[in-house]
Every structure is written in C-alpha cells, then in structure tokens.
Write an enzyme that holds these catalytic residues in place. Structure first.
Site, PDB file in Angstrom:
ATOM      1  N   HIS B 322      -0.865  72.267  29.436  1.00 58.40           N
ATOM      2  CA  HIS B 322      -1.008  71.585  28.150  1.00 58.40           C
ATOM      3  C   HIS B 322      -1.898  72.338  27.173  1.00 58.40           C
ATOM      4  O   HIS B 322      -1.705  72.248  25.968  1.00 58.40           O
ATOM      5  CB  HIS B 322      -1.545  70.170  28.356  1.00 58.40           C
ATOM      6  CG  HIS B 322      -0.483  69.220  28.800  1.00 58.40           C
ATOM      7  ND1 HIS B 322      -0.096  69.118  30.107  1.00 58.40           N
ATOM      8  CD2 HIS B 322       0.284  68.354  28.101  1.00 58.40           C
ATOM      9  CE1 HIS B 322       0.866  68.215  30.192  1.00 58.40           C
ATOM     10  NE2 HIS B 322       1.117  67.738  28.998  1.00 58.40           N
ATOM     11  N   GLY B 323      -2.885  73.035  27.682  1.00 57.49           N
ATOM     12  CA  GLY B 323      -3.762  73.731  26.747  1.00 57.49           C
ATOM     13  C   GLY B 323      -4.784  74.578  27.464  1.00 57.49           C
ATOM     14  O   GLY B 323      -5.150  74.308  28.610  1.00 57.49           O
TER      15      GLY B 323
END
Lengths: 409, 470
Positions: B322-323
C-alpha cells in the site's frame, strides 16, 4: 455491415439513451436547484453580482457621453452611489456624467485583473473608451492572509469572469481545468461544486466558531440581535414594495447604474428603518466580532502584503489603460474608530503606495485618513453605510473629480 | 484524468463513440483500446508511458519463453526475470527512498549517523496495480493456468485497460484476456448495471470527499482533539477510504461493462464482516485474492503447520504494497496479527464454542468488535507517523478526556455514522440485487438521477482517489 456490428451499434445507441435518461435530468435538476436557491436566498453562491456585471458590460460600454467606471470590491459596491456622484458633478462642474458602480464582493486582485481585462475587451469590441476609470486599491485584499481566504470560490469566480476565448486558451495549458471551467460556466449556471461544499464547510466552521461567543451573549445583546433581524426584515419589505424592479441590490442594475438602493429611493419610514439598521449594526459587540474576523481573514491591522497579489493589481492598472486614458487608484475611507493600523502595517502601506505610484504613474486618491469620515459613517469595521457614509463619500469623490470632468469635452 | 471530472466525461464520450462506431472489429478495437489507455495514462504523466510499455513487453516476451521451455529450471529462470523486473520497477520507484531512510534511521539509532541522501524519483501512478497484474500473467503461464499470447496488442490492451489501470481492481490475465481477444457482445443488462455502478460509484466518491473533512481534522491536527472528535475522525476515515476506493472500483467495473468486459466486484459490504478473516474476503477482493493466490500459496499456504507464519508474512507485505512507510508496514502486521489470532482462536475449544452461538445479539457483538478492530487498523493506515498513530489511539481510548469538543460534534458523529451505513446499503444492493436492478431498471432511474444530481451538485472534481498514491 455484419449483424454483430449492427447489433453493437444498436447497443451503443441504447447506452447513449440510458445515459441521456439519467444525465440530462440530473443536469436539469442541478440547474434548477442552483437557480431556485438564488431566487429564494439571494446571492448565496457569491456569483449573482458577477454574472450580472458581466452581462451588463455591453450596456456600460455603449453608454453615450462622459462615463466613469468605479471598479473594486464590496467597499465600492456598498460605498459608492453613482447617482449621487453624477448629481454632485453636475452641480459642481455643470457637467453631465454617467458613472457606474462595478464593485463586487471578494474581489481580490487576481479576480479584478480578469474583470478589467474583460471590460477592456468589451470596450475594444465596441470601439469605445471610458473617460475615467477608478480602480479601488483595498489594502486588506492584497495581504498574505487574504490570498488564502475562501479558495473554494476561485474556480467559479474565474470561470464567470473569463471570456470564452480565455477559457478556450486554458485547453492547451491544462485540459483538466479547461473542462472544469466549461462545465461551471456553461453547464452549471456558474456555480461550482467547490463553492457549494466549501461554502457549507465555511458556514459550519463559522457556526462552530461563533457558538461559544453566542453562548456568552447577554440577554440584552440577544434582544439586540433579534431587533436587528426584525428591522432588516422590515426594510426588505419596504424595498420590495417601493422598489420592485431594482430591489435585488446585489444584482447589477442599469436603473441604479450598478449602485445599491439609496436612501433617496426610499420612503421616509423606510429611510428611518435603514438608518436604525446602520446604528444597530454598530453595536460594540458586533463591531468587535467583525474586527476579529477581519484580522483573521485579511490581516487588516498589520497588512503583510502578498507580492503576487500586488503584481496582479499592477497588471490590472495596465489593462485599465487599454480602455481609458485616465486611470486613477482610489483607497476608500478606513473606519479609524475600529481599525488601527499597527506601525509596521502603516509603514508597509505607505511603502506600497509609493511603489504603486512609481510603477504606474497614475494619481492615487487616498481617503483612508480623510477627516470627513468617522465611525458613524460605517455599518461595520470596513464598509460605508447606506444612510451616511455612502452619500458622503460619493459627493466628496465627485467634488474632488469635478475638475477632471471640467477638462473633458 | 480522474473519473469524477468533466474531462473524463468528454474523453470517455469520444472514446465510446469511436469504439462503437469506428473500431468495430476485435483487432482494431484492441489497438484502439491500447491507444486510448496510453492517452489516458499520459494524462497523468506522459514520462511514465515507456515504463508501462516496458513492463508489458518484458512479461509478454518472458511468458513466451516460459511456455517455450519444457525444462523446469529454465522456466523458473524466466519467471524470475519477470518477478525481478516487476518488483525491481516497484522497488526503484516506490521503495528506494523508504529503504534509504530506514537504513539512515537504523544507523542513526545505533549511534552511526550517516546521510545517504534521497533519490529524485516520482511515483508513477498505478504502478503497484499494473506490475502485480503483469506479474500474475507470467505466473499463470508458468503454472499452466493460461497460455502465453503471441499477439502483443490484446495482451497489452489487457494490461493497460484504462478503466482499471491506475487504481484497480487488479485483474488476472486469464479473467480478462479472453474477453479482450473477442470483445463479447454487450447486453442491455450490462448497460443498465454498468450505469448503476458508475452512478453509485460517483455518489460514493462524493460522500467519501465529504467525509475527508472530519478525518483531516483529526489526522492533520497538531493538538489532541476531544474523545468525540477522535471517534468521529477515525470513523470518518473508515467511511472515506471505503467510499473512495469502492466508488472507484464500481466506476471502473461499470465502465468496463459498457464495453462488454466483465470484471468481478471488488467490495462486498466489508464493514458488515464478522471477523478479520471475513473482512479480507470482502475488502479489496482483487488484492486479497491476488495475495492469497500468488504469495500465500507460494509460501506454502496452510500446509505444514505454517499457516500463521504465512498469513503474517502475506499481510505484512500486503501492508507494504500500500505504501512505502512504516505506518503501512504496521497496518499490515496488525492485520496479520488479528487474522492469525482469529485462526488460533478457531482451533481452541473456546473458539469452537463461540462459533456455535447462534444468538443474534452475539452476532452484533461480533460485528461491532470486528469493526472496532478494522478501525484501529485505519489509524495506522492514515496517520502521518507511528507517533501520531499511537497518540490518536490513546485519545480514542480515553472517553474521560478533559479536552472539550467543538459545538455540534455529536451531530457530526451521527451524520458520519449514517453516511457509512448509506454507502453499505448501496453496496449491498449492488452485490446482492443485480438481477432485480436490471429487471426493474426504470424503478431505479429516479434514484440514479438523484444520486447523479447530488454528485454533480457537490462532487468536487479536485479530490483525488486515495488509492492513486499506491
């Protein structure tokens, strides 16, 4: 054509039909809602005045004789009466003049620049020139704080102020923005989604900020607020009855030359109510709250200027020269009873005015410290009142400009 | 080019007309789809178009090599080329600065401060989605689940398919490639349901944007907020990310349906889940199933008593996907932990006893507890730093806080809760009432008009979809 191709095309037409059945009524509803909201609640989107000014530019440019345009913010809108101005020039200089009030709320220099360009284009298209153009320079609209004020209004104000050519030109720089501007300008009745949600958030924020203050109000102060609301309602009623055509004061009206309803338009009873409203609005508590909000939104006492906005104002002066040989800068009176500039603010303002003078070479008429005005000429900390300040300022300005008009043919 | 902008409406209208009336044959259509997808992608940042093409070319070529070799070692080597290329692209563009910062922080923690600088890289939009999608193709070919394609155009049209290119759902080549190779006939039901999805997706996105304000108030605040506002902020973010992402997915799936391409739904009323495991069967289904099929199973799945370890690693990497930040790693580890605990609990007698309870009140408790656990996870997901996350969690569990709420805080909380419920009702209808919606479409038209009116009236085109940053 194969059967699958024709069937595919039939489905495409079906898709477009389904889209139209949903999208067109939705667009219609959006327009109906925004129009109804404006019809019922006035200029709630902050766009009606702008729209009406843009629609009236051709009329202004086509006006024969000596003309003057006073362009600026809500200070001009509320504080300048074209009809009083014209009558005073007539009596002092024996000159027939038609002046127009082109003042609009929230008119920071970036908007003013677009507006003046638009006016210049309109005059150029008609091959006309205005005799005098007064550009308001409002110091607290050029501050760092003000630059960040209500950013949600920017897109819709710019969409309305930009000409179709200017909108078209954005396509090559930013197609996304071009599509947004087209949508706001031509499909959404000039009202952007940001303005609605941003406005709602702004109102909720204001309500939240004011709730503790409201809770502290005494019974006397609450009664005062109620009284004020009643007076306003009565004045609106009078205006509706006595001035049915020009009653919507925020809409630019040729009858009032863009100015608001003046005392002379009203019956003695209505005048009494209007004067009472101005008096009631000057309640110390209300003034203190207004001052606080002006400090927060506009840095009205310290005036830390924003270079970009100053640059845009300078561009505005250049654009104004495109349609008039006589451009002047005007600073409206400051409510010195409430707004005390800090020494640094004072110094910054003086330095900026010198800079404006040097860069533009135009006359600057500075009424900020004019002795003829006191606290009773304002209805809040910045705007001149309908009953006293506006007629006084309009006639003072007319006397000062009379000599200019005497030289005109 | 965001779905909720007038520019996209113009782009899609033009695309649709050409797609239906000019490019009517599969070959031409596939090529046109590629061109349109590249224009769409270039609208974000044309500099990254070659990267997308490179990823596609490598996997197209690698898949042929895998299929062309019978020797397992060679096949594996070629698969490795695909995995290293895709993960390498991700690593450079998405994780390089995160790794540099982490090394710096670690050395500094041990008293060896160094300055390694940072790389001037911009994160290409959609990179996490298309690299995963591209990789799944080569893995499927390696596993013999799909055959390697000889024609690049349909393959690349699949990879770059613009409705889902920048924020998913993550498609498998085996799901979508056969459709793009023959472009199935669109049916009236596809059109109707497609419109329902697009309209409701836009509506959800608009609601999500409204929820952004209370969420930002909490997560961007320098000072602690009252308990009521903290609850509101966390809840608002839960609603925001759900409305935003499921809205985007719905629009993508709806647009694909108008073109005759069927994409499975990506959300299924996730906040109605009764356990963390259940939640991940309902949330971002295309990612969770991708992680399950290509990572969890590759790690050994639940064989050899390694289920807990494999779940944890899968969720940890899912979080990192996701990040590039420690907050996402924590979020993944947190979900790995609560899923593992759920599995462990199920093995115990207590777990089996609990599973046997049929009281509806117990189901409500189960739901409430799961929702609470998920919301705790969102704090890690959204917070700017781990410090902020723990401060917010502290405030969330301190109802006796002396900090006073802003006026009307209770009303805001109630509205946020109602809005989340509304999004779920829409989602429920989409998932479970498709047949009814298409059969009685005219009855739903007024609702669609209202939803679209609301969207046009207050849907701010400036708000990006949250998942674009991933």
């Amino acid at each position: 054509m194969s059967s699958s191709t024709s069937s595919s095309r039939r489905m495409a037409l079906y898709t477009m039909l389904i889209a139209a059945v949903t999208l067109l009524p939705a667009m219609g509803l959006v327009n109906w809602l925004t129009r109804s909201a404006e019809a019922g609640a006035g200029d709630i989107f902050g766009i009606q005045r702008i729209r009406s000014v843009i629609d009236s530019l051709d009329y202004m440019a086509a006006t024969e004789g000596n003309t003057l345009l006073f362009i600026g913010s809500s200070l001009v809108k509320d504080g300048f009466s074209p009809r009083i101005f014209d009558a005073t020039v007539q009596s002092v200089a024996n000159k027939e003049v038609t002046s127009f009030n082109v003042g609009m709320g929230n008119m920071k220099p970036s908007y003013l620049k677009l507006l003046v360009q638009r006016i210049a284009d309109t005059y150029a298209a008609q091959g006309r020139r205005a005799d005098v153009v007064l550009l308001e320079f409002n110091p607290f609209l050029v501050t760092q704080a003000r630059e960040q004020f209500r950013p949600f209004m920017t897109e819709q104000v710019q969409a309305m102020l930009m000409s179709p050519q200017q909108v078209g030109a954005t396509f090559w720089q930013d197609p996304e923005r071009f599509a947004r501007l087209v949508s706001i300008k031509y499909l959404r009745h000039g009202v952007s989604a940001e303005a609605i949600t941003g406005g709602l958030r702004f109102l909720v924020g204001q309500a939240q900020a004011q709730a503790p203050l409201m809770a502290q109000l005494t019974e006397d102060q609450l009664n005062h607020l109620q009284q004020l609301a009643e007076f306003r309602s009565r004045l609106n009623q009078y205006i509706r009855e006595e001035q049915p055509i020009s009653g919507k004061s925020h809409v630019w009206n040729p009858v009032t030359q863009g100015g608001l309803i003046d005392m002379m338009d009203l019956s003695p009873q209505a005048q009494e109510v209007a004067a009472e409203i101005s008096r009631q609005m000057r309640h110390p508590k209300a003034m203190a709250m207004d001052l606080q909000s002006r400090i927060q939104c506009c840095d009205i006492e310290n005036l830390t200027f924003n270079d970009k906005l100053v640059g845009e104002f300078l561009d505005t002066v250049d654009s104004a020269r495109r349609f008039s040989d006589r451009v002047e800068i005007v600073l409206l009176p400051r409510n010195r009873q409430w707004v005390q500039l800090s020494p640094a603010g004072q110094a910054r303002l003086q330095a900026l005015l010198q800079q404006l003078q040097q860069r533009t070479g135009v006359t600057i008429r500075n009424y900020q410290e004019h002795g003829a005005f006191d606290g009773s000429d304002f209805y809040d900390v910045s705007h001149l009142s309908m009953d006293k300040g506006r007629p006084l300022f309009s006639s003072v300005l007319a006397r000062d400009l009379a000599a200019t008009f005497e030289t005109l043919e | 080019m965001l779905f909720n902008t007038p520019l996209f409406l113009g782009f899609f209208a033009l695309f649709f007309l050409l797609y239906c009336f000019v490019f009517t044959q599969p070959r031409g259509r596939a090529l046109f789809l590629v061109v349109a997808s590249l224009v769409f992608y270039a609208g974000w940042d044309y500099r990254f178009v070659p990267l997308l093409v490179f990823s596609g070319v490598v996997d197209f070529f690698v898949a042929q090599q895998i299929e062309g070799h019978t020797e397992q070692r060679a096949r594996k080597r070629w698969l490795l080329v695909s995995i290293v290329t895709n993960l390498g692209i991700l690593g450079i563009f998405k994780y390089s600065n995160f790794m540099i910062d982490s090394v710096q922080d670690t050395l500094s923690f041990f008293g060896m401060p160094v300055s390694l600088g940072t790389l001037e890289v911009v994160l290409p939009v959609g990179i996490s989605f298309y690299t995963f999608q591209s990789m799944s193709y080569t893995i499927d070919v390696y596993r013999g689940e799909t055959r390697a394609r000889r024609n690049f155009v349909p393959f690349f049209a699949t990879l770059s398919f613009f409705p889902q290119l920048v924020a998913g759902p993550i498609l498998r080549a085996k799901q979508i490639l056969p459709q793009i190779e023959r472009f199935p006939q669109v049916t009236p039901d596809d059109v109707k349901f497609g419109f329902v999805l697009i309209t409701m997706g836009l509506f959800k996105k608009t609601i999500a944007d409204l929820l952004a304000a209370p969420a930002q108030t909490l997560f961007n605040s320098d000072a602690p907020l009252s308990w009521l506002e903290t609850v509101t902020g966390v809840l608002a973010f839960a609603g925001q990310i759900y409305g935003d992402f499921s809205g985007y997915s719905d629009i993508a799936i709806g647009i694909a349906l108008l073109l005759g391409i069927q994409i499975p739904l990506n959300f299924n009323t996730p906040y109605f889940a009764l356990s963390p495991v259940d939640f991940w069967k309902r949330w971002h289904i295309s990612l969770s199933s991708w992680l399950r099929d290509y990572l969890y199973i590759a790690l050994g799945g639940n064989r050899n008593g390694r289920q807990i370890r494999n779940v944890f690693i899968t969720m940890l990497l899912g979080g990192l996907w996701h990040g590039a930040a420690w907050t996402f790693v924590w979020w993944g580890a947190y979900h790995g932990t609560i899923i593992s605990l759920t599995h462990l609990l199920r093995r115990t007698r207590l777990g089996q006893w609990l599973a046997g309870i049929e009281l509806s009140a117990f189901r409500w408790l189960q739901w409430l507890f799961t929702f609470y656990l998920v919301c705790i996870g969102w704090v890690f997901f959204r917070a700017e730093s781990m410090g902020d996350a723990f401060a917010i969690l502290g405030a969330l569990h301190n109802p006796a806080s002396s900090i006073e709420s802003q006026p009307y805080a209770g009303a805001v909380l109630a509205m946020v809760a109602l809005v989340i419920l509304l999004i779920h009702c829409i989602d429920y209808g989409i998932v479970h009432r498709r047949e009814l919606i298409t059969r009685r479409y005219p009855r739903f038209v007024p609702l669609l008009i209202l939803g679209l009116t609301f969207t046009i009236l207050i849907g701010e085109p400036g708000y990006e979809f949250i998942y674009f940053q991933f």
